[in-house]
Design a protein around this motif. Structure first.
Motif, short mmCIF file in Angstrom:
data_model
loop_
_atom_site.label_atom_id
_atom_site.label_comp_id
_atom_site.label_asym_id
_atom_site.label_seq_id
_atom_site.Cartn_x
_atom_site.Cartn_y
_atom_site.Cartn_z
N UNK A 192 47.69 37.39 0.97
CA UNK A 192 47.24 37.31 2.20
C UNK A 192 48.02 36.38 3.08
N UNK A 193 48.64 37.21 3.89
CA UNK A 193 49.55 36.17 5.00
C UNK A 193 48.99 36.14 6.17
N UNK A 194 48.93 35.04 6.99
CA UNK A 194 48.65 34.90 8.44
C UNK A 194 49.51 35.66 9.17
N UNK A 195 50.86 35.77 9.04
CA UNK A 195 51.63 36.50 9.72
C UNK A 195 52.62 37.13 8.82
N UNK B 232 44.81 41.36 13.93
CA UNK B 232 45.27 42.45 13.03
C UNK B 232 45.38 41.78 11.66
N UNK B 233 45.74 40.62 11.34
CA UNK B 233 45.91 39.63 9.99
C UNK B 233 44.45 39.77 9.55
N UNK C 40 37.61 46.53 6.39
CA UNK C 40 39.00 45.96 7.12
C UNK C 40 39.20 45.99 8.38
N UNK D 101 50.47 45.44 2.43
CA UNK D 101 49.26 44.28 2.39
C UNK D 101 48.60 44.40 1.27
N UNK E 41 38.73 43.64 11.66
CA UNK E 41 39.73 43.69 12.97
C UNK E 41 39.10 43.64 14.00
N UNK F 187 52.74 46.77 16.21
CA UNK F 187 51.75 45.86 16.14
C UNK F 187 51.28 45.55 14.67
N UNK F 188 51.00 46.87 13.99
CA UNK F 188 50.50 46.70 12.72
C UNK F 188 51.42 46.31 11.68
N UNK G 84 43.87 37.50 7.37
CA UNK G 84 43.67 36.14 7.31
C UNK G 84 42.94 35.26 8.51
N UNK G 85 43.83 35.92 9.59
CA UNK G 85 43.34 35.23 10.87
C UNK G 85 41.84 35.71 11.18
#
Lengths: 302, 302
Positions: A225-228, B184-185, B174, A207, B178, A88-89, B187-188
């Motif tokens: 920095x990415x959302x996904x 996890x992201x 960080x 990241x 989370x 998941x990470x 940005x989200x």
């Protein structure tokens, strides 16, 4: 200037939290060449596949201006196959299958027309094969960049150290830099690794971006920095391809140029992870790349 | 402009791979005020100690221009004490002792002379006490910055969410971002946390730098690559102090100013970890700080 990339051309089957693929085209040299193709129209590939490898995929590489004269196609044999599942990470993964197939006895033959290459990218392969490539070139390239991984540190450290003496730039991730040097501090690790041979070292931190060490200086590149992160497969190889491709396009080796090369490599890698496999980096425009590099610039300006 | 800092003033006993200390002075508000004192000569402290707290340490704060009128000294009681041991990676630590002592019933009384403060730093404390501080101010400060930690997310999430609605900037690491967001992201995570109240969010990533989110923009600050992190205690509080101290000195709240504030905070934090406790940040020159900020600038320029 001309670029020679040696590495795997292969099939991958990938599972991520976002989905899974059947066998799709992957391999370090595939990503390296595709990324580099946006910077140099003189990229030359040395790799091996079986006759199960689709012709249209080779044509795709040619359409990107990549010379595949050095791509050996072994009749009646199968291409290298890797299957993996990301956690998941998205930073850790399990290897589900590794079928070496044609890679088991890969002999990297350098076509005569590649002999004048000035920039050499040694994708992740056994350190012995990486050495063989260097030894088979009549003249030492202006710049040799080498990628490797923890696997070779575990089983072939002596060979790896021999190869390290022959290269100019090493690209590895932070865990690998710590393993190779035995130092936790990346600054100390970089010093030790530079004493092993490479004048320049790129430590990839996923990241968290990348660090470039060389000429007594340090450069810190951010990650976008990415959302996904959809699929991280090939991001490191794409980085390497953008990095050496940019340097080949500039035909200059200096810390200043390498800083920009790290940014171009990071920009290409940030596209790579947006889709499965090579899908995204097969279809980039120069404008998209320039816009992405500008994003990196504004991300760190203060 | 005037700054009010609320938090702990305490004793720490620290073990790192490089050595150990007896009881030395620590506490979030101590680090915040010392760091901020390099930017504003109008820093005001609200905290509580026992009568075991050395007078010369209070004079030290005063010598940095820090107003200690709001420092309550409880007769016959003991100061808050924390003991911890850092692991070899310096990123993780074990808490060995936590003696709340005077902190157990801390009532943050705001002296009348502090009422005009424009910049409020809420150091890591129970979310209820952080709320109380805000409610006891006659006028809302121009900027409220809040630090917190995973401990409060575990045991007082509802209170924490109430406090979050009242502040402008949240600084967390960080892992905490989370945990707080369930994403996890980063940005989200940042988007979700900004919806909880704070218009701005700083995510501290230790050796990987920091991210600032706000006004629909993202800023990525590097960490200074260090040969050795001697003692990370107080680095986050020192960051916060440099961050809000710089903003108070500029008397302007904008994303552009906050980017610089993140760099000043990071620069101060990079000094903090060079020695045990507050030793290094008690003795800085303006020239050292400016040189360090210039190092951050050249570290990312390309």
């Amino acid at each position: 200037m001309s670029l020679l990339a040696v590495g795997t051309v292969a099939f991958d089957a990938i599972e991520t939290p976002f989905g899974k693929t059947d066998r799709i085209v992957g391999g370090a040299a595939t990503y390296v060449c595709l990324a580099a193709s946006y910077f140099t129209k003189n990229a030359n590939l040395v790799a091996v596949v079986g006759d199960d490898f689709p012709e249209e995929e080779i044509r795709d590489l040619n359409n990107h201006g990549i010379n595949t004269e050095g791509l050996q196609i072994k009749k009646g044999e199968k291409s290298f196959f890797w299957a993996g599942r990301y956690h998941n990470d998205m930073n850790s993964r399990d290897t589900l299958v590794t079928d070496l197939n044609v890679l088991a006895d890969f002999d990297p033959i350098i076509p005569e027309s590649y002999q004048d290459c000035q920039f050499l990218m040694l994708g992740n392969l056994t350190p012995k094969i990486q050495q063989t490539v260097i030894n088979r070139l009549n003249n030492r390239p202006k710049l040799i960049v080498m990628d490797t991984m923890n696997f070779w540190m575990d089983i072939a450290m002596d060979d790896l150290k021999e190869t390290l003496k022959m290269v100019d730039v090493l690209t590895i991730n932070d865990a690998e830099a710590r393993q190779l040097s035995g130092e936790y501090s990346l600054v100390k690790a970089a010093k030790k690794i530079q004493e092993m041979g490479p004048k320049y070292l790129v430590i990839k931190k996923g990241e968290h971006g990348a660090l470039l060490f060389g000429e007594g200086q340090i450069f810190s590149a951010p990650a976008l920095p990415l959302e996904e992160v959809f699929d991280p497969t090939g991001a490191g190889d794409t980085f390497a391809g953008g990095f050496i491709g940019y340097l080949a396009s500039q035909n200059e080796v200096s810390f200043e140029k390498m800083k920009k090369a790290v940014i171009y490599g990071s920009a290409l890698a940030s596209f790579c992870v947006e889709k499965f496999g090579t899908e995204r980096i097969k279809n980039l425009s120069q404008e998209e790349i320039n816009n992405r590099v500008n994003q990196f610039s504004s991300l760190v300006s203060f």
